[in-house]
Design a protein around this motif. Structure first.
Motif, PDB file in Angstrom:
ATOM      1  N   PRO A  70      -8.639   9.007  -5.241  1.00 51.10           N
ATOM      2  CA  PRO A  70      -7.095   8.831  -5.046  1.00 51.10           C
ATOM      3  C   PRO A  70      -6.730   7.457  -5.271  1.00 51.10           C
ATOM      4  O   PRO A  70      -7.012   6.584  -4.768  1.00 51.10           O
ATOM      5  CB  PRO A  70      -6.541   9.661  -3.908  1.00 51.10           C
ATOM      6  N   GLY A  71      -5.658   7.318  -6.556  1.00 53.28           N
ATOM      7  CA  GLY A  71      -5.335   5.967  -6.833  1.00 53.28           C
ATOM      8  C   GLY A  71      -4.378   5.816  -7.855  1.00 53.28           C
ATOM      9  O   GLY A  71      -3.800   7.129  -8.162  1.00 53.28           O
ATOM     10  N   HIS A  72      -3.925   4.862  -8.338  1.00 49.28           N
ATOM     11  CA  HIS A  72      -3.009   4.808  -9.380  1.00 49.28           C
ATOM     12  C   HIS A  72      -3.274   3.679 -10.412  1.00 49.28           C
ATOM     13  O   HIS A  72      -4.004   2.569  -9.842  1.00 49.28           O
ATOM     14  CB  HIS A  72      -1.649   4.544  -9.048  1.00 49.28           C
ATOM     15  N   LEU A  73      -3.108   3.662 -11.751  1.00 51.97           N
ATOM     16  CA  LEU A  73      -3.453   2.621 -12.636  1.00 51.97           C
ATOM     17  C   LEU A  73      -2.097   1.693 -12.455  1.00 51.97           C
ATOM     18  O   LEU A  73      -0.914   1.956 -12.551  1.00 51.97           O
ATOM     19  CB  LEU A  73      -3.705   3.052 -14.111  1.00 51.97           C
ATOM     20  N   TYR A  74      -2.510   0.385 -12.480  1.00 47.40           N
ATOM     21  CA  TYR A  74      -1.594  -0.541 -12.331  1.00 47.40           C
ATOM     22  C   TYR A  74      -2.073  -1.773 -13.276  1.00 47.40           C
ATOM     23  O   TYR A  74      -3.019  -2.340 -13.090  1.00 47.40           O
ATOM     24  CB  TYR A  74      -1.353  -1.443 -10.878  1.00 47.40           C
ATOM     25  N   PHE A  75      -1.187  -2.356 -13.911  1.00 41.13           N
ATOM     26  CA  PHE A  75      -1.329  -3.650 -14.547  1.00 41.13           C
ATOM     27  C   PHE A  75      -0.798  -4.596 -13.568  1.00 41.13           C
ATOM     28  O   PHE A  75       0.237  -4.827 -12.845  1.00 41.13           O
ATOM     29  CB  PHE A  75      -0.409  -3.763 -15.904  1.00 41.13           C
ATOM     30  N   VAL A  76      -1.621  -5.751 -13.591  1.00 41.14           N
ATOM     31  CA  VAL A  76      -1.358  -6.865 -12.618  1.00 41.14           C
ATOM     32  C   VAL A  76      -1.061  -8.139 -13.631  1.00 41.14           C
ATOM     33  O   VAL A  76      -2.133  -8.546 -14.210  1.00 41.14           O
ATOM     34  CB  VAL A  76      -2.396  -7.234 -11.769  1.00 41.14           C
ATOM     35  N   VAL A  77       0.228  -8.595 -13.541  1.00 43.96           N
ATOM     36  CA  VAL A  77       0.458  -9.753 -14.382  1.00 43.96           C
ATOM     37  C   VAL A  77       0.427 -11.161 -13.444  1.00 43.96           C
ATOM     38  O   VAL A  77       1.406 -10.992 -12.564  1.00 43.96           O
ATOM     39  CB  VAL A  77       1.869  -9.524 -15.488  1.00 43.96           C
ATOM     40  N   MET A  78      -0.088 -12.033 -13.891  1.00 43.11           N
ATOM     41  CA  MET A  78      -0.312 -13.254 -13.010  1.00 43.11           C
ATOM     42  C   MET A  78       0.119 -14.534 -13.748  1.00 43.11           C
ATOM     43  O   MET A  78      -0.384 -14.558 -14.846  1.00 43.11           O
ATOM     44  CB  MET A  78      -1.716 -13.387 -12.298  1.00 43.11           C
ATOM     45  N   THR A  79       0.751 -15.278 -13.086  1.00 45.72           N
ATOM     46  CA  THR A  79       1.183 -16.708 -13.636  1.00 45.72           C
ATOM     47  C   THR A  79       0.987 -17.513 -12.614  1.00 45.72           C
ATOM     48  O   THR A  79       0.810 -17.333 -11.348  1.00 45.72           O
ATOM     49  CB  THR A  79       2.620 -16.831 -14.085  1.00 45.72           C
ATOM     50  N   ARG A  80       0.563 -19.026 -13.161  1.00 44.56           N
ATOM     51  CA  ARG A  80       0.179 -19.992 -11.963  1.00 44.56           C
ATOM     52  C   ARG A  80       1.554 -20.290 -11.495  1.00 44.56           C
ATOM     53  O   ARG A  80       2.647 -20.455 -12.071  1.00 44.56           O
ATOM     54  CB  ARG A  80      -0.483 -21.168 -12.747  1.00 44.56           C
ATOM     55  N   SER A  81       1.521 -20.707  -9.987  1.00 49.77           N
ATOM     56  CA  SER A  81       2.478 -20.915  -9.295  1.00 49.77           C
ATOM     57  C   SER A  81       2.639 -22.356  -8.930  1.00 49.77           C
ATOM     58  O   SER A  81       1.277 -23.047  -8.553  1.00 49.77           O
ATOM     59  CB  SER A  81       2.622 -20.085  -7.834  1.00 49.77           C
ATOM     60  N   ASP A  82       3.446 -23.087  -9.319  1.00 48.73           N
ATOM     61  CA  ASP A  82       3.795 -24.592  -8.996  1.00 48.73           C
ATOM     62  C   ASP A  82       4.595 -24.823  -8.072  1.00 48.73           C
ATOM     63  O   ASP A  82       5.809 -24.579  -8.232  1.00 48.73           O
ATOM     64  CB  ASP A  82       4.152 -25.474 -10.114  1.00 48.73           C
ATOM     65  N   PRO A  83       4.189 -25.007  -6.584  1.00 49.21           N
ATOM     66  CA  PRO A  83       5.211 -25.131  -5.624  1.00 49.21           C
ATOM     67  C   PRO A  83       6.250 -26.228  -5.720  1.00 49.21           C
ATOM     68  O   PRO A  83       7.163 -26.322  -5.228  1.00 49.21           O
ATOM     69  CB  PRO A  83       4.267 -25.165  -4.393  1.00 49.21           C
ATOM     70  N   THR A  84       5.712 -27.138  -6.373  1.00 48.02           N
ATOM     71  CA  THR A  84       6.939 -28.468  -6.450  1.00 48.02           C
ATOM     72  C   THR A  84       6.716 -28.766  -8.067  1.00 48.02           C
ATOM     73  O   THR A  84       6.306 -29.584  -8.580  1.00 48.02           O
ATOM     74  CB  THR A  84       6.336 -29.582  -5.703  1.00 48.02           C
ATOM     75  N   PRO A  85       7.829 -28.090  -8.932  1.00 44.64           N
ATOM     76  CA  PRO A  85       7.844 -28.261 -10.202  1.00 44.64           C
ATOM     77  C   PRO A  85       8.485 -29.671 -10.375  1.00 44.64           C
ATOM     78  O   PRO A  85       9.188 -30.272  -9.836  1.00 44.64           O
ATOM     79  CB  PRO A  85       8.972 -27.155 -10.694  1.00 44.64           C
ATOM     80  N   ALA A  86       7.936 -30.152 -11.700  1.00 39.49           N
ATOM     81  CA  ALA A  86       8.444 -31.609 -12.065  1.00 39.49           C
ATOM     82  C   ALA A  86       9.702 -31.598 -12.118  1.00 39.49           C
ATOM     83  O   ALA A  86      10.526 -30.650 -12.704  1.00 39.49           O
ATOM     84  CB  ALA A  86       7.757 -31.864 -13.136  1.00 39.49           C
ATOM     85  N   PHE A 116       0.854  -1.063  -0.009  1.00 35.56           N
ATOM     86  CA  PHE A 116      -0.057   0.184  -0.003  1.00 35.56           C
ATOM     87  C   PHE A 116       0.968   1.257   0.084  1.00 35.56           C
ATOM     88  O   PHE A 116       0.446   2.356  -0.493  1.00 35.56           O
ATOM     89  CB  PHE A 116      -0.869  -0.107   1.223  1.00 35.56           C
ATOM     90  N   GLU A 117       2.247   1.136   0.640  1.00 36.12           N
ATOM     91  CA  GLU A 117       2.901   2.274   0.577  1.00 36.12           C
ATOM     92  C   GLU A 117       3.453   2.576  -0.757  1.00 36.12           C
ATOM     93  O   GLU A 117       3.545   3.774  -1.342  1.00 36.12           O
ATOM     94  CB  GLU A 117       4.005   2.142   1.664  1.00 36.12           C
ATOM     95  N   CYS A 118       3.466   1.472  -1.739  1.00 35.78           N
ATOM     96  CA  CYS A 118       3.951   1.679  -2.948  1.00 35.78           C
ATOM     97  C   CYS A 118       3.013   2.359  -4.117  1.00 35.78           C
ATOM     98  O   CYS A 118       3.102   3.432  -4.700  1.00 35.78           O
ATOM     99  CB  CYS A 118       4.560   0.336  -3.619  1.00 35.78           C
ATOM    100  N   VAL A 119       1.748   1.971  -3.563  1.00 30.98           N
ATOM    101  CA  VAL A 119       0.344   2.749  -4.415  1.00 30.98           C
ATOM    102  C   VAL A 119       0.325   4.226  -3.880  1.00 30.98           C
ATOM    103  O   VAL A 119       0.216   4.934  -4.695  1.00 30.98           O
ATOM    104  CB  VAL A 119      -0.838   2.046  -3.798  1.00 30.98           C
ATOM    105  N   ALA A 120       0.448   4.227  -2.429  1.00 31.40           N
ATOM    106  CA  ALA A 120       0.318   5.645  -1.928  1.00 31.40           C
ATOM    107  C   ALA A 120       1.468   6.592  -2.644  1.00 31.40           C
ATOM    108  O   ALA A 120       1.361   7.675  -3.111  1.00 31.40           O
ATOM    109  CB  ALA A 120       0.393   5.807  -0.456  1.00 31.40           C
ATOM    110  N   ARG A 121       2.544   6.160  -2.828  1.00 29.98           N
ATOM    111  CA  ARG A 121       3.727   6.778  -3.414  1.00 29.98           C
ATOM    112  C   ARG A 121       3.490   7.224  -4.796  1.00 29.98           C
ATOM    113  O   ARG A 121       3.771   8.189  -5.471  1.00 29.98           O
ATOM    114  CB  ARG A 121       5.177   6.163  -3.406  1.00 29.98           C
ATOM    115  N   ALA A 122       3.017   6.240  -5.614  1.00 32.07           N
ATOM    116  CA  ALA A 122       2.661   6.586  -7.108  1.00 32.07           C
ATOM    117  C   ALA A 122       1.549   7.407  -7.257  1.00 32.07           C
ATOM    118  O   ALA A 122       1.517   8.070  -8.409  1.00 32.07           O
ATOM    119  CB  ALA A 122       2.200   5.009  -7.430  1.00 32.07           C
TER     120      ALA A 122
END
Length: 570
Positions: free
Chosen positions: A392-408, A325-331
């Motif tokens: 008050p706020g800021h535009l952010y792209f959120v890029v998401m990838t699936r996480s596999d905690p135990t990769p093959a 939230f501090e990063c967003v406030a600074r933006a």
């Protein structure tokens, strides 16, 4: 008679940027070798370009192509552009894959279009945004019926649609009926969406794994040594761009209005991967203020509009939550540089784990977007991207990838082979790769890395399992602090060093095993303090620069001392 003005308006594309410097094209049309008033000449790779456009088979409107409509609607609304379009340039005409602000999207003759100028210069390293602030004053567009007729168009900006092989097929373009100056933030925002459009156009081809470059990447992953590894550091064309765009095909991309005071982060745009993940499609509004539409199963309206209605933060402590939230406030502050940050999350009411990168909308979305020049350095006014009527706020792209905690094991082996060929350590993360060594010292080594396509610095500290508490402490402390003049730490993790990995059997970590602690940090490429001190500037500007650096360092040190810390990366 002149062609129907409205149908032609999106067919015009962009020329070079008058008064915007080399980043937006030559300010003097005669310097570019272009013909005055007769439309753009053909690029030298025209035959290859047309063949690739035909091969992709994207000129028609197939079922599910509303993703392009949503993309141009988001750009039109957030950049307040009355006309926005995705244009594909064929041999004789300009075809609109999607458009906003037109009565219909019939093809128009190519020689009337301005988008053709985005195809020049053909060199992949020369791809850049093209802007004309006043169409009536540029000799190439001053006599265009769209400028002299009833529509009276005055402004154009177009981002070339650059494919994985560096070929440009058209443009994501916007028009206005009044002159305007595109800010550097708006320019990068347009480039980011142009990158998303390019990935979507090439998606089927990328997922099928066709072409010579694909074979080259396959050889690389299998350990062949006859691959030009130096090209992996560039993302203008070739293996690096292909790999980035392939990865992007699987990424969930959402645009949100992030607020520093609460978790009500409104979703303004989402790609098709978001709909596949959540079952909810987002239809952006075409003007701000406006209403974003959310539709779930069988097009039923959905009342969940915030990002955090769909996601739940993962194992993140209160300090990291505060930093987010501090990063967003600074933006939201005009004179502060917005920063990226990372978080892990789970899809609500499911066990789907996601790795999330939050990137300010005015920064390059990934390395592919960085390869397209938005505007010359120092050009354009400074104005934050804003949504009228929003808190008050800021535009952010959120890029998401699936996480596999135990990769093959096979995936781990492939990453290790590639790392050995490139002489970089194996990553403990699925979305972070080390690219090349930058420097080393008693603390460890620093690499240029890619985090979801974004350039990052990767600090790797090697220790034994018994002594790993020291690098772990550094990683945790650096991630817990946030200051504009300190290097930002996004994430950290650890894995067994490559030399100690037993690929034939799982082995318990013993005291003699070496551990690599990875600290993924902000990439700073503006030079070093040593350079400033070795070659000082003995003028007023040089003195002011030295004083600014000193004040920034003092502010960072004061912040560290207030936190009870002695040292941090400046």
């Amino acid at each position: 008679r002149a062609l129907d003005a409205l149908s032609l308006s999106a067919g015009t594309g962009a020329s070079t940027g008058a008064g915007l410097g080399s980043g937006a094209g030559p300010s003097n049309p005669s310097d570019s070798g272009l013909e005055i008033g007769s439309g753009a000449p053909l690029p030298q790779n025209e035959s290859e370009r047309l063949a690739y456009l035909k091969r992709l088979d994207v000129l028609g409107n197939a079922e599910g192509d509303n993703c392009y409509d949503n993309l141009v609607a988001a750009v039109a609304g957030l950049l307040q552009a009355p006309i926005c379009a995705i244009s594909l340039i064929t041999e004789h005409s300009i075809v609109f894959k999607a458009c906003v602000g037109l009565n219909h999207n019939d093809p128009v003759p190519r020689h009337f279009g301005i988008c053709s100028y985005t195809l020049l210069n053909e060199d992949p390293s020369a791809a850049s945004l093209f802007v004309i602030e006043d169409l009536s004053r540029d000799p190439r567009t001053a006599n265009n019926p769209l400028v002299t007729g009833e529509t009276a168009l005055r402004f154009y900006a177009g981002c070339p649609l650059v494919m994985s092989n560096g070929i440009r097929l058209g443009a994501l373009c916007m028009f206005d009926t009044k002159t305007r100056a595109l800010t550097s933030e708006e320019a990068q925002f347009l480039v980011n969406f142009g990158t998303l459009a390019a990935v979507q156009l090439e998606r089927a081809h990328l997922q099928n794994g066709e072409g010579g470059i694909s074979r080259q990447l396959s050889q690389l992953s299998q350990g062949h040594q006859d691959v030009d590894l130096s090209s992996m550091e560039r993302c203008e064309a070739g293996p690096a761009r292909l790999q980035r765009m392939r990865d992007a095909c699987h990424e969930v991309v959402v645009l949100v209005w992030a607020r520093p005071d609460c978790a009500n982060w409104l979703v303004l745009y989402a790609n098709d991967q978001w709909a596949e993940l959540t079952g909810v499609r987002v239809q952006p509004c075409r003007s701000i203020p406006g209403k974003v539409t959310f539709r779930g199963h069988q097009e039923a309206p959905c009342d969940k509009r915030s990002l955090w209605d769909y996601l739940q933060l993962g194992t993140i402590d209160s300090g990291q939550r505060k930093t987010m939230f501090e990063c967003v406030a600074r933006a939201t502050e005009l004179h502060q540089q917005p920063q990226m940050f990372a978080a892990t999350a789970t899809l609500a009411q499911s066990d789907v784990h996601l790795l999330c990168r939050f990137s300010p909308a005015e920064l390059p979305l990934d390395a592919g977007a960085s390869a397209i020049g938005p505007m010359s350095q120092g050009q354009g006014s400074v104005r934050r991207l804003a949504c009228a009527g929003f808190p008050p706020g800021h535009l952010y792209f959120v890029v998401m990838t699936r996480s596999d905690p135990t990769p093959a094991a096979s995936g781990r082996m492939a990453r290790r082979i590639m790392s050995e060929n490139r002489k970089v350590p194996t990553s403990p993360f699925r979305d972070v790769r080390a690219v090349s060594l930058v420097g080393s010292g008693s603390y460890g080594k620093v690499y240029l890395g890619h985090w979801g396509g974004i350039n990052v610095a990767v600090k790797v500290i090697t220790s034994t399992a018994q002594d790993k508490s020291r690098p772990n402490l550094e990683a945790v402390l650096s991630a817990s602090i946030s200051h504009p003049n300190l290097v930002q730490t996004f994430k950290h993790g650890e894995c067994i060093a490559d030399d100690d990995i037993d690929l034939d059997a799982t082995r318990a970590i013993a005291s003699r095993t070496h551990i690599n602690t990875w600290i993924v940090q902000e990439w700073c490429d503006a030079g070093t303090l040593r350079r400033i001190c070795t070659h000082p500037r003995a003028d007023v500007d040089g003195l002011m620069e030295a004083m600014d650096i000193g004040m920034e360092m003092a502010g960072a040190v004061a912040y560290l001392h207030d936190c009870g810390l002695v040292h941090g990366d400046h």
